[in-house]
Design a protein around this motif. Structure first.
Motif, PDB file in Angstrom:
ATOM      1  N   THR A 544      -5.997  -2.779  -7.173  1.00  0.00           N
ATOM      2  CA  THR A 544      -7.273  -3.637  -6.867  1.00  0.00           C
ATOM      3  C   THR A 544      -7.932  -3.780  -4.767  1.00  0.00           C
ATOM      4  O   THR A 544      -8.979  -4.304  -5.218  1.00  0.00           O
ATOM      5  CB  THR A 544      -6.246  -4.859  -7.181  1.00  0.00           C
ATOM      6  OG1 THR A 544      -5.160  -5.201  -5.814  1.00  0.00           O
ATOM      7  CG2 THR A 544      -5.611  -4.734  -7.943  1.00  0.00           C
ATOM      8  N   GLY A 545      -7.253  -2.686  -4.369  1.00  0.00           N
ATOM      9  CA  GLY A 545      -8.208  -2.370  -3.145  1.00  0.00           C
ATOM     10  C   GLY A 545      -7.364  -3.213  -1.889  1.00  0.00           C
ATOM     11  O   GLY A 545      -7.457  -3.218  -0.897  1.00  0.00           O
ATOM     12  N   SER A 546      -6.435  -4.070  -2.764  1.00  0.00           N
ATOM     13  CA  SER A 546      -5.362  -4.670  -1.881  1.00  0.00           C
ATOM     14  C   SER A 546      -3.880  -5.443  -1.854  1.00  0.00           C
ATOM     15  O   SER A 546      -3.616  -4.946  -3.392  1.00  0.00           O
ATOM     16  CB  SER A 546      -5.777  -6.211  -1.268  1.00  0.00           C
ATOM     17  OG  SER A 546      -6.059  -7.090  -3.473  1.00  0.00           O
ATOM     18  N   GLY A 547      -3.053  -5.224  -1.079  1.00  0.00           N
ATOM     19  CA  GLY A 547      -1.705  -5.353  -1.169  1.00  0.00           C
ATOM     20  C   GLY A 547      -0.985  -3.958  -1.294  1.00  0.00           C
ATOM     21  O   GLY A 547      -2.077  -3.293  -1.175  1.00  0.00           O
ATOM     22  N   SER A 548       0.040  -3.551  -1.486  1.00  0.00           N
ATOM     23  CA  SER A 548       1.092  -2.457  -1.614  1.00  0.00           C
ATOM     24  C   SER A 548       0.857  -1.682  -2.623  1.00  0.00           C
ATOM     25  O   SER A 548       0.718  -2.196  -3.418  1.00  0.00           O
ATOM     26  CB  SER A 548       2.816  -2.491  -1.180  1.00  0.00           C
ATOM     27  OG  SER A 548       3.065  -1.395  -1.467  1.00  0.00           O
ATOM     28  N   THR A 549       0.560  -0.393  -2.269  1.00  0.00           N
ATOM     29  CA  THR A 549       0.135   0.233  -3.333  1.00  0.00           C
ATOM     30  C   THR A 549       1.367   0.781  -3.847  1.00  0.00           C
ATOM     31  O   THR A 549       1.553   1.781  -5.096  1.00  0.00           O
ATOM     32  CB  THR A 549      -0.038   1.718  -3.244  1.00  0.00           C
ATOM     33  OG1 THR A 549       0.560   2.117  -1.740  1.00  0.00           O
ATOM     34  CG2 THR A 549      -1.969   0.981  -2.764  1.00  0.00           C
ATOM     35  N   ASP A 550       3.225  -0.039  -3.505  1.00  0.00           N
ATOM     36  CA  ASP A 550       3.941   0.064  -3.933  1.00  0.00           C
ATOM     37  C   ASP A 550       4.353  -0.950  -5.370  1.00  0.00           C
ATOM     38  O   ASP A 550       5.515  -1.117  -5.435  1.00  0.00           O
ATOM     39  CB  ASP A 550       4.986   0.159  -2.484  1.00  0.00           C
ATOM     40  CG  ASP A 550       4.779   1.586  -1.851  1.00  0.00           C
ATOM     41  OD1 ASP A 550       4.613   3.157  -2.950  1.00  0.00           O
ATOM     42  OD2 ASP A 550       5.246   2.029  -0.844  1.00  0.00           O
ATOM     43  N   ASP A 551       3.321  -1.797  -5.170  1.00  0.00           N
ATOM     44  CA  ASP A 551       3.632  -2.295  -5.784  1.00  0.00           C
ATOM     45  C   ASP A 551       2.926  -3.524  -7.022  1.00  0.00           C
ATOM     46  O   ASP A 551       2.013  -3.041  -6.952  1.00  0.00           O
ATOM     47  CB  ASP A 551       3.437  -3.853  -5.289  1.00  0.00           C
ATOM     48  CG  ASP A 551       4.042  -5.769  -6.010  1.00  0.00           C
ATOM     49  OD1 ASP A 551       4.656  -5.695  -6.808  1.00  0.00           O
ATOM     50  OD2 ASP A 551       4.099  -6.255  -5.115  1.00  0.00           O
ATOM     51  N   ALA A 552       3.493  -2.948  -8.667  1.00  0.00           N
ATOM     52  CA  ALA A 552       2.878  -3.053  -9.663  1.00  0.00           C
ATOM     53  C   ALA A 552       1.960  -3.946  -9.743  1.00  0.00           C
ATOM     54  O   ALA A 552       0.892  -4.144 -10.346  1.00  0.00           O
ATOM     55  CB  ALA A 552       3.784  -2.937 -11.132  1.00  0.00           C
ATOM     56  N   ALA A 553       1.930  -5.397  -8.729  1.00  0.00           N
ATOM     57  CA  ALA A 553       1.442  -6.627  -9.083  1.00  0.00           C
ATOM     58  C   ALA A 553      -0.622  -6.236  -8.511  1.00  0.00           C
ATOM     59  O   ALA A 553      -0.905  -7.309  -8.763  1.00  0.00           O
ATOM     60  CB  ALA A 553       2.217  -7.448  -8.236  1.00  0.00           C
ATOM     61  N   ASN A 554      -0.372  -5.518  -7.721  1.00  0.00           N
ATOM     62  CA  ASN A 554      -1.616  -5.008  -7.227  1.00  0.00           C
ATOM     63  C   ASN A 554      -2.547  -3.932  -7.960  1.00  0.00           C
ATOM     64  O   ASN A 554      -3.723  -3.604  -7.425  1.00  0.00           O
ATOM     65  CB  ASN A 554      -0.919  -4.308  -5.755  1.00  0.00           C
ATOM     66  CG  ASN A 554      -0.791  -5.517  -4.882  1.00  0.00           C
ATOM     67  OD1 ASN A 554      -0.874  -6.945  -4.792  1.00  0.00           O
ATOM     68  ND2 ASN A 554       0.022  -4.716  -4.547  1.00  0.00           N
TER      69      ASN A 554
END
Length: 612
Positions: A544-554
């Motif tokens: 999505t462009g924001s948040g950790s790239t290690d988190d599936a929520a993003n």
């Protein structure tokens, strides 16, 4: 109180501990379970089942056995299958017992036996402290030859992790014999091809029916590699056996895979003049780094994993040594050629593909050590997969124990001579209409770094299903997932821990259609360091462009307007069509097979099979 009952297994641990302790207590010499009856045990199981329901599973009450374990020995199983069933042991194994790769989460009645007329062994584990009316049969990998009641794609599947599901497995008709010599017995060939899994399902469900005085409400199959072939064989030939099937990295095109596919990286890596191997394993990290530099960022995230290798157009020629460059930092022209040919796959001298174009996807080069040797003397690990077929399995009858790789000819004539045995060993029929009509659900999955079996074969099978059955119909009962960074049946550089079985169960039991499946990287301390969603093919995960790239929520699903272009044009594409199956019987020492009527009509090589 309800907030405590979450899906995660760790948060349910205290409840399981209390429940297990109660079940183990005695009052006046009688067990707590016997005194309180099955109803209370079911009640104790309800909160666990309720947490399972949050994942889409049906809320099935736990059921206690209707007989003791020892009584299984005297069961009458005549007529259950087409052979004689003999129970050889029935023993209670307490919770915590290590069986193969598993530690039992709850006590089971462990049943072992044989199924004639061959020597198929089976093992069935029946929960003794509460069974939630589900049956799961585990597939067997490689050439099998062992019993392994193990469901690796059920890492967080509640009925599996809490020990409330009946599970079984078969050795596929033989013990050991990784050299393929067991195939000299024609009945063992039939058992390995398709009969053993079917017979095991019949026998296991009959025992379950008697042991609990009721049948399994839902039956499932989970297999990877040859287990994936077995899974598809069940869906194709025995559509009534299972309600839901998880087929991972299926070796469904078994003959092509274990001849042309596995032999190719060994054959093209040998210098014809010196007889030595050209590309060695020490160069694989260098190649992998170059591939990542070229393609890792295409998906918008630089993380050491190529999410969609189909759009990676890495050119090995870019690694060619410049004049004076240290050989350890680049590739010779001969090495460049080998890298390209390993990726592209087997062809004849005119460039006709003898397997799906793209044999190994870019991004999985570190796992090429399976077939790229450490020294120029070799040998290539591919030989271990090819020789059993060239010597014993690539025949309806007969054998050639002295066969070597040189016996396999990379020509159209050689291909047509090699693949006829596919008619009873392969599981490539894409018409699963009978399985779909009875409400069966199928999840296909494949790791995109698979070093053993090309993901393109699974894509081709899925695409052929849509071609013959129609996309809308296939979408009603089948999903395909491609896991970035995952090697053969697990491992690899990407998130490689995930649960396929729960999604299959939820779809079969409550109609919960599979959406994203979250895969994780779990470190050696058991800590999750990265999660990523994997969406049904052809969708891919988009940051999505924001948040950790290690988190599936993003991450969200990005679906192309049409399926991504995947070249599936090769000489054996007709193998993925209805009507290829033959059914076999033994006649003395021979195998007599009938059916496979489409074989003769497809032997003619169309003129458009060319280099384009």
């Amino acid at each position: 109180m309800p907030g405590l009952f979450k899906t995660g297994c760790a948060t349910r641990g205290w409840l399981l501990a209390v429940r297990t302790w109660l079940l183990q207590q005695t009052v006046g010499g009688r067990s707590f379970a016997a005194l309180m009856g099955a109803a209370l045990i079911a009640m104790l199981g309800m909160p666990i089942n309720a947490s399972a329901a949050t994942t889409g599973l049906a809320n099935l009450p736990a059921v206690m056995p209707a007989m003791n374990c020892a009584a299984v020995m005297s069961m009458d199983l005549s007529g259950v299958t087409d052979g004689t069933v003999t129970i050889t042991s029935a023993t209670v194994l307490p919770a915590g017992t290590v069986v193969g790769q598993n530690t039992l989460p709850a006590a089971v009645c462990d049943v072992k036996g044989t199924i004639g007329p061959g020597a198929s062994l089976f093992e069935l584990q029946l929960p003794t402290q509460g069974w939630t009316q589900r049956y799961l049969q585990a597939g067997c990998g490689g050439l099998c030859g062992n019993l392994s009641v193990n469901a690796p794609m059920a890492s967080t599947c509640v009925p599996v992790t809490n020990g409330q599901i009946a599970m079984a497995a078969t050795d596929m008709g033989h013990e050991g014999g990784n050299d393929g010599s067991w195939a000299l017995n024609p009945q063992t060939k039939i058992d390995f091809a398709y009969r053993a899994e079917h017979a095991t399902a019949q026998v296991s469900k009959a025992i379950i029916n008697k042991f609990y005085a009721r049948p399994a409400k839902y039956s499932y199959f989970d297999g990877c590699s040859d287990g994936g072939r077995e899974a598809l064989m069940e869906a194709q030939r025995f559509p009534d056996d299972f309600d839901g099937i998880a087929a991972g990295a299926p070796a469904n095109d078994l003959i092509v895979q274990n001849t042309f596919h596995h032999a190719w990286p060994a054959v093209i890596n040998l210098d014809p003049k010196t007889g030595k191997y050209v590309l060695l394993a020490s160069k694989l990290p260098l190649i992998h780094a170059a591939v990542l530099q070229a393609c890792d960022s295409i998906d918008g995230v630089t993380d050491g994993v190529i999410d969609n290798p189909q759009v990676c157009h890495f050119n090995p020629q870019s690694m060619l040594c410049a004049k004076g460059q240290a050989a350890s930092t680049c590739l010779s022209q001969a090495e460049v050629n080998v890298v390209r040919e390993i990726h592209d796959g087997a062809t004849d001298a005119n460039g006709v593909h003898l397997e799906q174009p793209v044999s190994r996807e870019w991004g999985g080069e570190l796992a090429w050590s399976l077939f790229v040797p450490a020294t120029d003397a070799g040998p290539s690990g591919s030989i271990n997969f090819v020789l059993p077929f060239l010597q014993y399995l690539d025949y309806f009858n007969g054998s050639n124990p002295s066969a070597t790789l040189s016996n396999l000819k990379f020509t159209i004539e050689g291909f047509l001579k090699t693949v006829p045995v596919s008619s009873y060993l392969a599981a490539t029929d894409p018409d699963l209409s009978p399985f779909a009509r009875r409400g069966g659900k199928l999840i296909l999955w494949h790791g995109l770094e698979d070093q053993h079996i090309t993901p393109r074969g699974t894509i081709e099978y899925y695409e052929q299903m849509k071609y013959y059955m129609g996309s809308d119909k296939v979408d009603q009962f089948t999903r395909l997932y491609l896991f970035p960074g995952v090697a053969h049946c697990g491992g690899g550089n990407g998130p490689n821990t995930f649960d396929i079985v729960t999604s299959v169960m939820a779809w079969a039991e409550t109609g919960t259609k599979p959406g994203k499946i979250v895969a994780s990287i779990v470190d050696t301390n058991g800590q999750t360091t990265r999660t990523r969603p994997v969406f049904p093919y052809p969708a891919v995960a988009h940051y999505t462009g924001s948040g950790s790239t290690d988190d599936a929520a993003n991450f969200v699903a990005s679906t192309p307007s049409s399926d991504p272009h995947v070249d599936l044009h090769w000489i054996g594409e007709w193998l993925y069509s209805p009507g290829y199956e033959s059914w076999c019987q033994t006649h003395g020492s021979d195998l007599i097979c009938k059916g496979g009527n489409n074989w003769s009509s497809y032997r003619k090589v169309p003129t458009h099979w060319n280099n384009n």
